[in-house]
Write an enzyme that holds these catalytic residues in place. Structure first.
Site, PDB file in Angstrom:
ATOM      1  N   GLY A   1       6.394 -10.717  -1.454  1.00 33.36           N
ATOM      2  CA  GLY A   1       6.853 -11.703  -2.157  1.00 33.36           C
ATOM      3  C   GLY A   1       5.967 -12.079  -3.313  1.00 33.36           C
TER       4      GLY A   1
ATOM      5  NE  ARG B   1       8.273   1.579   5.135  1.00 35.72           N
ATOM      6  CZ  ARG B   1       8.237   1.558   6.438  1.00 35.72           C
ATOM      7  NH1 ARG B   1       7.822   2.641   7.003  1.00 35.72           N
ATOM      8  NH2 ARG B   1       8.419   0.360   7.128  1.00 35.72           N
TER       9      ARG B   1
ATOM     10  N   GLY C   1       4.824  -2.099  11.608  1.00 34.82           N
ATOM     11  CA  GLY C   1       4.211  -0.866  11.873  1.00 34.82           C
ATOM     12  C   GLY C   1       3.073  -1.124  13.040  1.00 34.82           C
TER      13      GLY C   1
ATOM     14  CG  ASP D   1       7.765  -7.561   2.758  1.00 38.13           C
ATOM     15  OD1 ASP D   1       7.874  -8.774   3.032  1.00 38.13           O
ATOM     16  OD2 ASP D   1       6.709  -6.838   2.331  1.00 38.13           O
TER      17      ASP D   1
ATOM     18  CB  THR E   1      -0.777  -0.018   1.182  1.00 40.41           C
ATOM     19  OG1 THR E   1      -0.317  -0.126   2.409  1.00 40.41           O
ATOM     20  CG2 THR E   1      -1.966  -1.063   1.270  1.00 40.41           C
TER      21      THR E   1
END
Length: 474
Positions: free
Chosen positions: A81, A17, A409, A240, A14
């Protein structure tokens, strides 16, 4: 130690950064230097990733840093992924990569099992069966006659594709390749027999590399235009979650982790894959980590539930901050309705709030009276699902799990952290929130020779990053 600066691009489903990490004798500091939105594009009933849009944002960030005259020692890119791009014989990207939330893979695993039985596939790959795994996407694209797929000379997974656009270097990074459902856990190579089923061969993929390898340097035109010069691009732990696990500030192996974001990924770090009848029945996955480790985990639908409800509420004029939503959920903690967050009905519904209301009604629960009760339902349901999965891990782990590290997060959600600690009955250590970017930066630091291994990385992170402990309330 001289000052080193590394740039991490952390690209999520979504948003993305860029984090600038500065390493010196005092440790390391981080600065968010760029942020950009990311979303799927629906074109003709199919869902794609606008990879060119991501690429443009990366170039914009590099240009901004060049104008600030900030020297960069290296760049690393991590993404989600399973998704991939097709490269033609002339080096051109053939169309946009399909997105894993595209429903074109619904029912595909069952078709695939007619060729390769489920038991055989799991025994080879050890990968959790999700209909959007790369192997099923490839099977679907071959079946539908995708022109891009049919004419691909090379297949590049998402972080490798972005590195390719920057450098023209082609690699198949191990951690992201391990999520594909194509890798033999014993050989740690893409399995030829599975590639054949989806119409590919090993020639369609570049050489597999471990995290820390240099992909190449910024193309001459980019180096000149941005003013940064030919900065090396490092293949970090490109998936990630693999990058995030690097940043778990653990002291020893006796921990489980929960990487909390759009997805919640709960697992343990092991030295060997766990592939047996029980892990297959419980649908756990074995994915690659750094330094030969295995990420033994389960995917759990996470903040996606909240994000999609919030999106609808914003459209209706009710725009809540995350802090406000936490307070709302706390105020409605007595609401008893629960859902299974991993029910496939919540994968990509047209209206998440309505879908949750329908699921509650089917179980005989009263409908949430307001947005606060909806949020309470989601948070309680997640905490209870985390307990279920942690109990499974306790049965399968080769060591005793003594604490849960929540990173990403979602670790900033104090209410959910406490409800999770209460549910699992053990300490929860929350933080760092920027785990993925930190792991990305640490792998670049390792490539530069600044740290020796993952335990040294974790010690440095524990010394630098503030975390918070939540104990069960009895």
């Amino acid at each position: 130690m001289k000052t080193h600066r590394f740039l991490a691009f952390d690209c999520g489903a979504t948003s993305g950064r860029a984090i600038l990490g500065t390493f010196n004798d005092d440790g390391f500091t981080m600065e968010e230097v760029y942020r950009f939105p990311n979303q799927t594009l629906e074109i003709g009933g199919k869902y794609y990733w606008n990879v060119y849009g991501i690429y443009e944002h990366i170039l914009k960030c590099l240009g901004d840093l060049g104008k600030r005259r900030i020297p960069i020692d290296s760049i690393g890119i991590d993404t989600w992924g399973v998704d991939f791009g097709c490269i033609g014989h002339d080096g051109t990207l053939l169309g946009l990569p399909r997105a894993y939330r595209d429903p074109y893979t619904e029912g595909v695993p069952e078709k695939f099992y007619k060729v390769v039985p489920h038991e055989q596939l799991y025994a080879l790959t050890g990968i959790q069966i999700l209909n959007f795994n790369s192997i099923f996407q490839m099977f679907a694209q071959a079946e539908e006659g995708s022109v891009a797929y049919r004419h691909a000379k090379r297949i590049l997974f998402m972080p490798d594709l972005l590195s390719y656009l920057l450098t023209r270097g082609k690699v198949c990074e191990y951690t992201v390749a391990s999520t594909s459902g194509l890798m033999d856990q014993k050989t740690q190579r893409l399995e030829p027999s599975l590639l054949s089923v989806v119409g590919l061969s090993q020639n369609h993929f570049p050489d597999m590399v471990q995290p820390g390898e240099v992909v190449g340097k910024l193309r001459f035109g980019i180096a000149k235009e941005t003013g940064l010069g030919e900065v090396p691009v490092v293949a970090v732990a490109g998936h990630d979650t693999a990058s995030a696990i690097v940043a778990v500030p653990a002291e020893d192996e006796h921990f489980a982790y929960l990487s909390s974001g759009t997805w919640s990924l709960m697992g343990i770090e092991t030295t060997e894959p766990i592939i047996n009848e029980q892990s297959a029945r419980l649908n756990f996955t074995n994915e690659g980590g750094i330094e030969g480790t295995t990420r033994f985990l389960k995917n759990i639908t996470g903040m996606w539930l909240v994000e999609q409800c919030r999106k609808k509420w914003q459209a209706q004029g009710r725009d809540y901050t995350y802090a406000e939503m936490t307070e709302m959920a706390q105020s409605a903690k007595a609401y008893t309705g629960r859902i299974n967050p991993d029910d496939l009905r919540f994968a990509n519904p047209a209206d998440m709030e309505t879908e949750i209301q329908t699921a509650l009604a089917e179980q005989g629960f009263a409908a949430p009276a307001n947005d606060a009760e909806m949020l309470s339902c989601i948070y309680h349901s997640l905490a209870e699902r985390y307990k279920e999965v942690l109990d499974m891990l306790q049965e399968l782990a080769p060591f005793k799990i003594e604490k849960l590290h929540i990173i990403g997060g979602g670790s900033a959600n104090a209410l959910l952290n406490q409800w999770t600690a209460d549910a699992i009955g053990m300490p929860v250590i929350a933080g760092p929130t920027e785990a993925t970017a930190i792991g990305n930066l640490m792998m670049q630091a390792k490539a530069a020779g600044l740290v020796a291994d993952r335990w040294e990385m974790r010690r440095k992170i524990a010394e630098t990053v503030q975390v918070k402990q939540y104990l069960p309330i009895t």
